[in-house]
Write an enzyme that holds these catalytic residues in place. Structure first.
Site, short mmCIF file in Angstrom:
data_model
loop_
_atom_site.label_atom_id
_atom_site.label_comp_id
_atom_site.label_asym_id
_atom_site.label_seq_id
_atom_site.Cartn_x
_atom_site.Cartn_y
_atom_site.Cartn_z
N GLU A 11 6.43 -36.55 -27.45
CA GLU A 11 5.10 -35.94 -27.62
C GLU A 11 4.94 -35.57 -29.09
O GLU A 11 5.77 -34.84 -29.65
CB GLU A 11 4.95 -34.70 -26.74
CG GLU A 11 3.58 -34.07 -26.89
CD GLU A 11 3.38 -32.82 -26.03
OE1 GLU A 11 4.24 -32.51 -25.19
OE2 GLU A 11 2.35 -32.15 -26.25
N ASP B 247 -5.25 -33.16 -34.49
CA ASP B 247 -6.25 -32.55 -35.39
C ASP B 247 -7.32 -33.59 -35.74
O ASP B 247 -7.00 -34.69 -36.19
CB ASP B 247 -5.57 -32.06 -36.67
CG ASP B 247 -4.63 -30.89 -36.39
OD1 ASP B 247 -4.97 -30.04 -35.53
OD2 ASP B 247 -3.55 -30.84 -37.00
N LYS C 123 -14.39 -34.03 -41.27
CA LYS C 123 -15.18 -34.51 -42.43
C LYS C 123 -14.86 -35.97 -42.74
O LYS C 123 -13.69 -36.36 -42.74
CB LYS C 123 -14.84 -33.68 -43.67
CG LYS C 123 -15.34 -32.25 -43.59
CD LYS C 123 -14.99 -31.50 -44.86
CE LYS C 123 -15.33 -30.04 -44.69
NZ LYS C 123 -14.57 -29.17 -45.57
N ASP D 49 -10.75 -33.80 -27.49
CA ASP D 49 -12.04 -33.22 -27.08
C ASP D 49 -13.04 -33.38 -28.22
O ASP D 49 -14.08 -32.74 -28.21
CB ASP D 49 -11.88 -31.73 -26.73
CG ASP D 49 -11.46 -30.91 -27.92
OD1 ASP D 49 -11.05 -31.50 -28.94
OD2 ASP D 49 -11.53 -29.67 -27.85
N PHE E 233 -5.89 -24.02 -25.89
CA PHE E 233 -6.69 -24.77 -26.85
C PHE E 233 -7.77 -25.60 -26.13
O PHE E 233 -8.95 -25.54 -26.45
CB PHE E 233 -5.77 -25.69 -27.66
CG PHE E 233 -6.50 -26.63 -28.55
CD1 PHE E 233 -7.02 -26.20 -29.75
CD2 PHE E 233 -6.71 -27.95 -28.17
CE1 PHE E 233 -7.73 -27.07 -30.57
CE2 PHE E 233 -7.41 -28.82 -28.98
CZ PHE E 233 -7.92 -28.38 -30.18
N GLU E 234 -7.33 -26.31 -25.08
CA GLU E 234 -8.26 -27.15 -24.34
C GLU E 234 -9.27 -26.29 -23.57
O GLU E 234 -10.46 -26.62 -23.48
CB GLU E 234 -7.49 -28.04 -23.36
CG GLU E 234 -8.36 -28.99 -22.58
CD GLU E 234 -7.52 -29.91 -21.69
OE1 GLU E 234 -6.29 -29.90 -21.82
OE2 GLU E 234 -8.12 -30.64 -20.90
C1 LIG Z 1 -4.96 -29.20 -32.35
S1 LIG Z 1 -3.28 -28.91 -32.15
C2 LIG Z 1 -2.97 -29.41 -30.46
C3 LIG Z 1 -1.66 -28.89 -29.92
C4 LIG Z 1 -1.28 -29.29 -28.51
N1 LIG Z 1 -1.05 -30.73 -28.41
C5 LIG Z 1 -2.31 -28.82 -27.47
O1 LIG Z 1 -2.87 -29.67 -26.79
O2 LIG Z 1 -2.52 -27.61 -27.36
C6 LIG Z 1 -2.55 -30.24 -33.09
C7 LIG Z 1 -1.08 -30.00 -33.38
O3 LIG Z 1 -0.53 -31.15 -33.99
C8 LIG Z 1 0.37 -30.73 -35.00
N2 LIG Z 1 0.46 -31.86 -35.96
C9 LIG Z 1 -0.52 -32.34 -36.75
N3 LIG Z 1 -0.10 -33.42 -37.45
C10 LIG Z 1 1.18 -33.62 -37.06
C11 LIG Z 1 2.15 -34.57 -37.43
N4 LIG Z 1 1.89 -35.54 -38.31
N5 LIG Z 1 3.38 -34.50 -36.84
C12 LIG Z 1 3.66 -33.52 -35.93
N6 LIG Z 1 2.77 -32.58 -35.55
C13 LIG Z 1 1.55 -32.64 -36.10
C14 LIG Z 1 -0.25 -29.48 -35.57
O4 LIG Z 1 0.69 -28.66 -36.21
C15 LIG Z 1 -0.83 -28.84 -34.31
O5 LIG Z 1 0.09 -27.96 -33.71
#
Ligand SMILES: C[S@@+](CC[C@H](N)C(=O)[O-])C[C@H]1O[C@@H](n2cnc3c(N)ncnc32)[C@H](O)[C@@H]1O
Length: 254
Positions: A82, A157, A161, A193, A234-235
């Site tokens: 994951e 993420d 933009k 989302d 978050f969701e």
């Molecule tokens: C919007 S959050 C979603 C977290 C989780 N999957 C959830 O559904 O609640 C996105 C997560 O991806 C991590 N992330 C972003 N780019 C990443 C990367 N290149 N490698 C590992 N983690 C990453 C961020 O630190 C963040 O915790």
């Protein structure tokens, strides 16, 4: 996620550079400009104690060493990675629901990993291990080709933009990389989302010739692991705001 984003560099990002790569580097095979926000965050005292005592057992930092899943988990089992596990709510719930599956959670955000570590200890989840680092580096350097039953990317993420779209995790290079780490028949499961990101993810994944799209509703039974995600905090926030969740499945062609 908790904690304010804390930025590194003048564009607020870190990682994702392929400068310094030599022509035979695998970063050339999977070119990327992906970046992630560097988020500082502090662990609570209990989390820090868990981290000091148990991180070496359940976690490791990104490195150049290929993971040996049998040695890591002490058994031979289907393996799912994951990417961006956040606070690990989905990771822990899904691992508890499928004890026959081994899961490696990859995340850059240390307090998120600390939270997952806490759940792993409390719920005695022996099928979860963690890697702290960039998911693209982990897949490239630590995961053997043709080795994964599944890859999960939940709510990456969105980088909304237009000038930041190039930093999105799910680029064509990342799809090719993920596919190369899946076994034939292995499945990539993505949820977002963010409508605009969903419109980017669909065609970008479909353009990867080694992947075939499955229908996220009718083909669920053809996937070799469970697709049932709990609704994370978050969701949940997104659902309250009536954002639509888009799910995608791709299977590595045989
Ligand atoms: C919007 S959050 C979603 C977290 C989780 N999957 C959830 O559904 O609640 C996105 C997560 O991806 C991590 N992330 C972003 N780019 C990443 C990367 N290149 N490698 C590992 N983690 C990453 C961020 O630190 C963040 O915790």
């Amino acid at each position: 996620m908790t904690g304010e984003p804390d930025v590194t560099g003048d564009d607020g990002t870190t990682a994702g550079r392929d400068d310094g790569a030599t022509p035979d580097d695998s970063s050339r095979l999977f070119p990327r400009v992906t970046a992630y926000r560097f988020r500082r965050g502090t662990m609570r005292p209990g989390q820090q104690r868990n981290w000091d005592e148990h991180w070496p057992t359940y976690g490791q930092n990104v490195s150049d060493e290929t993971v040996d899943p049998e040695a890591l988990f002490g058994r031979k089992a289907p393996l799912v990675v994951e990417i961006g596990s956040g606070t690990g709510t989905s990771t822990a719930a899904m691992a508890a629901a499928e004890p026959e599956l081994d899961v490696i959670a990859v995340e850059v955000y240390q307090p998120g990993l600390a939270q997952l570590l806490g759940m792993v200890l409390r719920e005695e989840l022996n099928n979860v291990r963690m890697i702290r680092g960039d998911g693209v580096d982990v897949l490239t350097n630590m995961i053997a080709p043709d080795s994964l039953t599944g890859v999960r990317v939940f709510f990456p993420d969105p980088w909304p933009k237009a000038r930041h779209h190039k930093r999105r995790l799910l680029q064509s290079g990342t799809f090719a990389l993920i596919s190369s780490r899946l076994k034939p028949g292995g499945v990539l499961h993505v949820a977002t989302d963010h409508v605009d990101y969903a419109e980017w993810i669909g065609p970008t994944g479909d353009a990867e010739p080694s992947l075939e799209r499955l229908d996220a509703t009718t083909d669920r039974g053809h996937v070799p692991f469970s697709l049932d995600r709990p609704v994370t905090k978050f969701e949940g926030k997104g659902l309250q705001e009536e954002r639509v969740i888009n799910e995608f499945l791709w299977r590595r062609r045989g």
